[in-house]
Write an enzyme that holds these catalytic residues in place. Structure first.
Site, PDB file in Angstrom:
ATOM      1  N   LEU A   1      40.985  34.434  46.388  1.00  0.00           N
ATOM      2  CA  LEU A   1      40.440  33.222  45.786  1.00  0.00           C
ATOM      3  C   LEU A   1      40.697  33.274  44.278  1.00  0.00           C
ATOM      4  CD1 LEU A   1      38.768  30.646  46.167  1.00  0.00           C
ATOM      5  CD2 LEU A   1      36.707  32.019  45.957  1.00  0.00           C
TER       6      LEU A   1
ATOM      7  N   GLU B   1      32.272  38.889  44.088  1.00  0.00           N
ATOM      8  CA  GLU B   1      31.734  37.997  45.141  1.00  0.00           C
ATOM      9  C   GLU B   1      30.479  37.247  44.693  1.00  0.00           C
ATOM     10  OE1 GLU B   1      32.021  39.251  49.228  1.00  0.00           O
ATOM     11  OE2 GLU B   1      33.345  40.873  48.590  1.00  0.00           O
TER      12      GLU B   1
HETATM   13  C1  FAD Z   1      37.309  45.331  41.362  1.00  0.00           C
HETATM   14  C2  FAD Z   1      37.340  43.872  41.717  1.00  0.00           C
HETATM   15  C3  FAD Z   1      37.699  43.474  42.990  1.00  0.00           C
HETATM   16  C4  FAD Z   1      37.815  42.112  43.316  1.00  0.00           C
HETATM   17  N1  FAD Z   1      38.277  41.735  44.550  1.00  0.00           N
HETATM   18  C5  FAD Z   1      38.531  40.415  44.779  1.00  0.00           C
HETATM   19  C6  FAD Z   1      39.162  40.003  45.994  1.00  0.00           C
HETATM   20  O1  FAD Z   1      39.454  40.818  46.881  1.00  0.00           O
HETATM   21  N2  FAD Z   1      39.438  38.682  46.163  1.00  0.00           N
HETATM   22  C7  FAD Z   1      39.131  37.745  45.218  1.00  0.00           C
HETATM   23  O2  FAD Z   1      39.421  36.571  45.423  1.00  0.00           O
HETATM   24  N3  FAD Z   1      38.517  38.105  44.067  1.00  0.00           N
HETATM   25  C8  FAD Z   1      38.222  39.410  43.819  1.00  0.00           C
HETATM   26  N4  FAD Z   1      37.601  39.786  42.652  1.00  0.00           N
HETATM   27  C9  FAD Z   1      37.224  38.768  41.695  1.00  0.00           C
HETATM   28  C10 FAD Z   1      35.714  38.580  41.539  1.00  0.00           C
HETATM   29  O3  FAD Z   1      35.178  37.988  42.684  1.00  0.00           O
HETATM   30  C11 FAD Z   1      35.502  37.788  40.247  1.00  0.00           C
HETATM   31  O4  FAD Z   1      35.707  38.709  39.187  1.00  0.00           O
HETATM   32  C12 FAD Z   1      34.138  37.151  40.158  1.00  0.00           C
HETATM   33  O5  FAD Z   1      34.014  36.101  41.085  1.00  0.00           O
HETATM   34  C13 FAD Z   1      33.847  36.588  38.757  1.00  0.00           C
HETATM   35  O6  FAD Z   1      34.900  35.806  38.289  1.00  0.00           O
HETATM   36  P1  FAD Z   1      35.543  36.096  36.849  1.00  0.00           P
HETATM   37  O7  FAD Z   1      35.800  37.555  36.748  1.00  0.00           O
HETATM   38  O8  FAD Z   1      36.671  35.178  36.648  1.00  0.00           O
HETATM   39  O9  FAD Z   1      34.389  35.775  35.815  1.00  0.00           O
HETATM   40  P2  FAD Z   1      33.964  34.272  35.205  1.00  0.00           P
HETATM   41  O10 FAD Z   1      33.826  33.346  36.333  1.00  0.00           O
HETATM   42  O11 FAD Z   1      34.983  33.978  34.140  1.00  0.00           O
HETATM   43  O12 FAD Z   1      32.599  34.628  34.583  1.00  0.00           O
HETATM   44  C14 FAD Z   1      32.429  35.269  33.316  1.00  0.00           C
HETATM   45  C15 FAD Z   1      30.942  35.255  32.974  1.00  0.00           C
HETATM   46  O13 FAD Z   1      30.490  33.888  32.835  1.00  0.00           O
HETATM   47  C16 FAD Z   1      29.395  33.663  33.697  1.00  0.00           C
HETATM   48  N5  FAD Z   1      29.440  32.281  34.199  1.00  0.00           N
HETATM   49  C17 FAD Z   1      30.476  31.636  34.793  1.00  0.00           C
HETATM   50  N6  FAD Z   1      30.124  30.387  35.125  1.00  0.00           N
HETATM   51  C18 FAD Z   1      28.834  30.227  34.744  1.00  0.00           C
HETATM   52  C19 FAD Z   1      27.870  29.166  34.828  1.00  0.00           C
HETATM   53  N7  FAD Z   1      28.178  27.988  35.395  1.00  0.00           N
HETATM   54  N8  FAD Z   1      26.630  29.375  34.336  1.00  0.00           N
HETATM   55  C20 FAD Z   1      26.307  30.567  33.783  1.00  0.00           C
HETATM   56  N9  FAD Z   1      27.143  31.611  33.676  1.00  0.00           N
HETATM   57  C21 FAD Z   1      28.393  31.446  34.156  1.00  0.00           C
HETATM   58  C22 FAD Z   1      29.550  34.675  34.817  1.00  0.00           C
HETATM   59  O14 FAD Z   1      28.319  34.912  35.488  1.00  0.00           O
HETATM   60  C23 FAD Z   1      30.055  35.879  34.039  1.00  0.00           C
HETATM   61  O15 FAD Z   1      28.985  36.554  33.458  1.00  0.00           O
HETATM   62  C24 FAD Z   1      37.476  41.135  42.330  1.00  0.00           C
HETATM   63  C25 FAD Z   1      37.064  41.552  41.059  1.00  0.00           C
HETATM   64  C26 FAD Z   1      37.019  42.884  40.728  1.00  0.00           C
HETATM   65  C27 FAD Z   1      36.634  43.267  39.332  1.00  0.00           C
END
Ligand code: FAD
Length: 385
Positions: A125, A368
């Site tokens: 995703l 997640e």
């Molecule tokens: C080791 C690892 C494994 C992973 N494995 C997978 C996988 O297999 N498949 C997959 O698809 N993804 C995977 N991910 C991705 C993971 O699900 C995302 O990192 C997670 O969903 C957060 O997205 P982001 O890192 O882009 O952070 P962002 O969405 O950019 O968030 C950054 C910060 O802003 C905050 N924030 C965002 N929107 C809002 C809001 N509306 N209100 C308040 N605060 C907000 C968040 O809470 C966070 O603190 C993985 C990540 C890691 C690190």
């Protein structure tokens, strides 16, 4: 004792714990330090029959309940998070959506090889501009003769890049709806498809022995029969998959907290200062009491959410609560456990790997659904009632 558990659950816990202690614990520190994915070790989990264990037997699974699978993740995380994450991502995010949304042909084609511990399946995703906001997906699938042409990328993908990774379920934009909103559809693609490439992501703070990678789609042709679910249902399929996935992230928090707690108890009984074992100082023993209480509550919260899922009830809110709570408990318990270790907790130590546990728990409040997003999910549900 726990009211949710039966003899089958106890036997499974014993089996997985025995395996993790004997085969994972002695070697995983080295893989972690070198940032290597332990392929042979993961394949040796075959003897536990935990890969795809909740898939029906006719597709090669064990037909077990979800709670059994959660206990397997919990027990692996008690010893190591990279290994637990590999199983959790494979079962919840890999096998899960094929089982729930796949056609009979897709299930027959993909599931048997995913229940053997020979192959892993990933879930994509997340992209550069699609993290918490799934609507930000920019990977595009254009309809063409007999299928789709896909261009884009996915990042951080667990089980996405190793030789064991045999493919990925992912979501792409497939057009614009009549109401002007973007349309998203889910697809399956297997290793070897021309234009589908992957690369390891290195230099992680945590889960350093897990496979996390970048996945690229450059003019990848996907045959029509590898569309997963109905056209336009992509985000729904992904978000429903994550509802179940949250239970396994919660299990990782619970197991990791249990492992950290056991290390803290053992160290507090051994380490002497001022002529006494640390455990004899009330400040330390009260820390241990608080840790035990939080773990007990985390376990009951998680097992209750699994019971709801296993018995056909709505469980999304409880899964969000379990994930939020278990990840907070993992953070609290590893923090306090590390404090009990003092300076000894700040160095790699294969007998007491509290330093690794302290790093590994950090993923649980981000992957997640971040803790902020989970509070949004829970508050929406609470306000609706
Ligand atoms: C080791 C690892 C494994 C992973 N494995 C997978 C996988 O297999 N498949 C997959 O698809 N993804 C995977 N991910 C991705 C993971 O699900 C995302 O990192 C997670 O969903 C957060 O997205 P982001 O890192 O882009 O952070 P962002 O969405 O950019 O968030 C950054 C910060 O802003 C905050 N924030 C965002 N929107 C809002 C809001 N509306 N209100 C308040 N605060 C907000 C968040 O809470 C966070 O603190 C993985 C990540 C890691 C690190």
């Amino acid at each position: 004792m726990n009211a949710f558990l039966n003899e089958t659950h106890h036997a499974l816990r014993k089996k997985v714990r025995g395996f993790a202690e004997k085969y994972v614990k002695p070697v995983i520190g080295e893989f972690e330090a070198k940032e290597q994915f332990p392929m042979d070790l993961i394949r040796s989990l075959k003897s536990l029959n935990v890969f795809g264990m909740h898939a029906p037997e006719r597709f090669g699974g064990q037909g077990s309940d979800y709670l059994s699978y959660i206990i397997a993740v919990e027990e692996l995380a008690r010893v190591d998070s990279s290994v637990a994450a590999t199983l959790a991502a494979h079962n919840s995010l890999g096998v899960g959506p094929i089982m729930e949304f796949g056609t009979e042909e897709q299930k027959a084609k993909y599931l048997p090889s995913l229940c053997t511990a020979e192959n892993l399946w990933a879930f994509g995703l997340t992209e550069e501009n699609a993290g918490s906001d799934a609507q930000g997906v920019e990977t595009v699938a254009k309809e063409q003769a007999n299928g789709w042409l896909v261009n884009g990328h996915k990042k951080y993908i667990t089980n996405g890049a190793s030789d064991m990774s045999s493919g990925i379920s992912f979501v792409a934009q497939t057009g614009i709806r009549e109401d002007g909103r973007k349309e998203f559809t889910a697809f399956l693609v297997s290793k070897g498809a021309p234009g589908y490439t992957r690369e390891f992501m290195k230099n992680k703070l945590l889960w350093r022995a897990a496979d996390n990678g970048m996945v690229y789609f450059n003019d990848v042709h996907i045959p029509a029969e590898d569309q997963l679910g109905e056209r336009g249902q992509g985000i729904k399929i992904m978000l429903k998959t994550i509802d179940s996935g949250r239970l396994s992230i919660a299990a990782m928090g619970l197991g990791l907290a249990q492992g950290a707690f056991e290390m803290a108890v053992s160290f507090a009984k051994k380490r002497k200062q001022f002529g006494k074992a640390l455990a004899n100082f009330q400040v330390i023993s009260f820390k241990l009491a608080d840790m035990a209480m939080k773990i007990e509550n985390a376990r009951n919260t998680l097992y209750n959410a699994c019971w709801l899922k296993d018995n056909g009830h709505a469980f999304g809110t409880q899964a969000a609560m379990a994930k939020l709570y278990c990840s907070q408990v993992a953070s609290d318990v590893t923090g306090e456990a590390l404090q009990i270790f003092g300076g000894a907790g700040l160095f790699r130590n294969d007998e007491y790997p509290i330093e690794r546990f302290f790093r590994d728990q950090r993923l649980l409040s981000i992957g997640e659904g971040t803790s902020e997003v989970l509070r949004m999910v829970i508050s929406r549900s609470v306000l609706k009632e």
